[in-house]
Enzyme design. Structure first.
Site, mmCIF file in Angstrom:
data_model
loop_
_atom_site.group_PDB
_atom_site.id
_atom_site.type_symbol
_atom_site.label_atom_id
_atom_site.label_comp_id
_atom_site.label_asym_id
_atom_site.label_seq_id
_atom_site.Cartn_x
_atom_site.Cartn_y
_atom_site.Cartn_z
ATOM 1 N N HIS A 36 79.967 -25.608 -6.116
ATOM 2 C CA HIS A 36 78.714 -26.244 -6.547
ATOM 3 C C HIS A 36 78.935 -27.204 -7.715
ATOM 4 O O HIS A 36 78.004 -27.525 -8.447
ATOM 5 C CB HIS A 36 77.653 -25.190 -6.901
ATOM 6 C CG HIS A 36 77.100 -24.498 -5.696
ATOM 7 N ND1 HIS A 36 75.939 -24.890 -5.074
ATOM 8 C CD2 HIS A 36 77.567 -23.448 -4.975
ATOM 9 C CE1 HIS A 36 75.706 -24.099 -4.038
ATOM 10 N NE2 HIS A 36 76.689 -23.220 -3.957
ATOM 11 N N THR A 37 80.159 -27.657 -7.871
ATOM 12 C CA THR A 37 80.451 -28.686 -8.874
ATOM 13 C C THR A 37 80.438 -30.083 -8.278
ATOM 14 O O THR A 37 80.280 -31.068 -8.996
ATOM 15 C CB THR A 37 81.840 -28.435 -9.506
ATOM 16 O OG1 THR A 37 82.794 -28.242 -8.450
ATOM 17 C CG2 THR A 37 81.826 -27.202 -10.394
ATOM 18 N N ALA A 127 80.904 -19.499 8.149
ATOM 19 C CA ALA A 127 81.777 -18.673 7.319
ATOM 20 C C ALA A 127 82.117 -19.315 5.979
ATOM 21 O O ALA A 127 82.884 -18.767 5.203
ATOM 22 C CB ALA A 127 83.072 -18.363 8.074
ATOM 23 N N SER A 132 81.088 -27.829 9.702
ATOM 24 C CA SER A 132 80.303 -29.066 9.822
ATOM 25 C C SER A 132 81.133 -30.282 9.419
ATOM 26 O O SER A 132 81.142 -31.299 10.116
ATOM 27 C CB SER A 132 79.039 -28.984 8.963
ATOM 28 O OG SER A 132 79.349 -28.743 7.601
ATOM 29 N N ASP A 176 83.782 -31.303 1.026
ATOM 30 C CA ASP A 176 84.235 -30.796 2.314
ATOM 31 C C ASP A 176 84.891 -31.890 3.147
ATOM 32 O O ASP A 176 85.965 -31.703 3.727
ATOM 33 C CB ASP A 176 83.060 -30.196 3.085
ATOM 34 C CG ASP A 176 82.452 -29.005 2.372
ATOM 35 O OD1 ASP A 176 83.052 -28.525 1.392
ATOM 36 O OD2 ASP A 176 81.370 -28.561 2.791
#
Length: 386
Positions: A36-37, A127, A132, A176
């Protein structure tokens, strides 16, 4: 040709009745540390894994797009002329969103040909291993090739992020897609999410006799639902109240002032991001100076922060972390967006069977569903396969 390559080729022929132009693939990713950075302009340290999504893509002579996959019965059809985020829904928003987003980065969608694509994958869904982004990155490199766009990997990462933000509706950062596109074997991607500068850092797990064990709790999560969005809103509120453009601008010493100005919940959300940024920097430095056997405490501290300050863990993740550490892992933490998904445990190779058995037994004793445990290795990023 691997089994996955064969399956996606067969699926393409079955759905569309023709041979594909080629096969492209992209890996899932695991985030070693830095959660979450990314959407706070901070630092992350993910690596691509040896689980991949493969797409078979064929160019059409008209304006039609047809997308199909092994995980959905329907074939979705849409004209390039109707390709807008508002017209996309469900699983097909991932590949179709990439096609739309390429138009926002220079592709002339009025001049390109339609296409057909069939998708298959061995990246676990839900997971926290970014199935995605694997879809988005594989489709992005495929269309970049067949449409002859000439976009580099960093731009394609932004394409994937825009697709996920606008077409899918998930307010995720760029980590990601960057890992999936820039990854290298036995290395992680040290990414500055503000400048998008990326450096590939050797991990040295093999030489140190370490494995990264994935503990998939099989508790499903979805980024487009409320928990992820509310955490992002808290971070933005904290930055605004502290007078900075993003939480990246804060250092650990600034937390004293933050505690005075913010309510308790917002403060804890801010504290997680600020300290997590520092943990990423400390992990990279420790790897360089001491090697991977010295990073365990940083992984442990990251999990505590996500559990207590960001409040995105669940009992299954906490149990996975606690049990793997007690059984011999040198460090463990949940990974991914939270509210389910997977934990990682950095474990000596010889102790993998013992940690696996201990976690499985603990889940049974607590009445949880059976977890899926498997080792992943750092792998190369997206590429054309055939």
């Amino acid at each position: 040709m691997t089994d996955l390559h064969q399956m996606v080729t067969t699926g393409f022929k079955s759905r569309f009745g023709t041979e594909p132009t080629g096969l492209w693939s992209a890996p899932g990713r695991v985030n070693l540390i830095g959660e979450h950075t990314d959407y706070n302009d901070g630092f992350v340290f993910p690596f691509a894994i040896d689980r991949r999504t493969v797409v078979a893509l064929g160019v059409r002579a008209d304006r039609l797009i047809r997308v199909a996959s092994s995980f959905a019965e329907e074939t979705v059809e849409l004209s390039l002329d109707d390709l807008t985020p508002e017209n996309l829904e469900g699983w097909s928003a991932y590949p179709l969103g990439v096609a739309w987003a390429l138009g926002q980065f220079g592709a002339d969608l009025a001049a390109v040909a339609g296409f057909e694509v069939f998708i298959d994958s061995d990246v676990p869904i839900g997971a926290g291993l970014s199935s995605s982004a694997a879809i988005e990155s594989a489709v992005a490199v495929a269309l970049n090739d067949v449409w002859q766009l000439g976009l580099d990997r960093r731009v394609l990462a932004r394409v994937g992020q825009l697709a996920e933000n606008r077409a899918v509706g998930a307010p995720t950062g760029i980590m990601d897609q960057s890992a999936s596109l820039l990854g290298r074997a036995d290395a992680a991607v040290f990414l500055d999410c503000r400048s998008l500068d990326a450096e590939v850092i050797p991990l040295g797990f093999d030489a140190a006799g370490l494995e990264l064990l994935i503990i998939d709790t099989r508790v499903s999560h979805a980024h487009s639902t409320g928990g992820y969005a509310s955490r992002r809103a808290s971070c933005e509120a904290g930055a605004r109240l502290l007078g900075v453009s993003s939480l990246r601008d804060l250092e650990v010493d600034d937390l004293v002032r933050a505690r005075e100005l913010l309510d308790d919940e917002t403060f804890r959300r801010v504290r997680h991001v600020v300290t997590e940024n520092q943990r990423v920097l400390d992990t990279v430095r420790t790897l360089r100076e001491q090697g991977p056997t010295a990073i365990g405490a940083l992984l442990d501290a990251s999990h505590v922060s996500m559990r207590d300050d960001f409040e995105i863990s669940v009992p299954e993740l906490d149990l996975a972390v606690e049990t793997s550490r007690a059984a011999g892992a040198i460090g463990a933490r949940m990974t991914g967006g939270g509210f389910g998904g997977a934990a990682i445990a950095l474990t000596p190779h010889a102790l993998i069977p013992a940690v696996t058995a201990a976690v499985t037994a603990a889940f049974t004793a607590h009445g949880f569903g059976t977890p899926d445990l498997f080792v992943v290795r750092a792998a190369d990023g997206a590429a054309r396969e055939v």
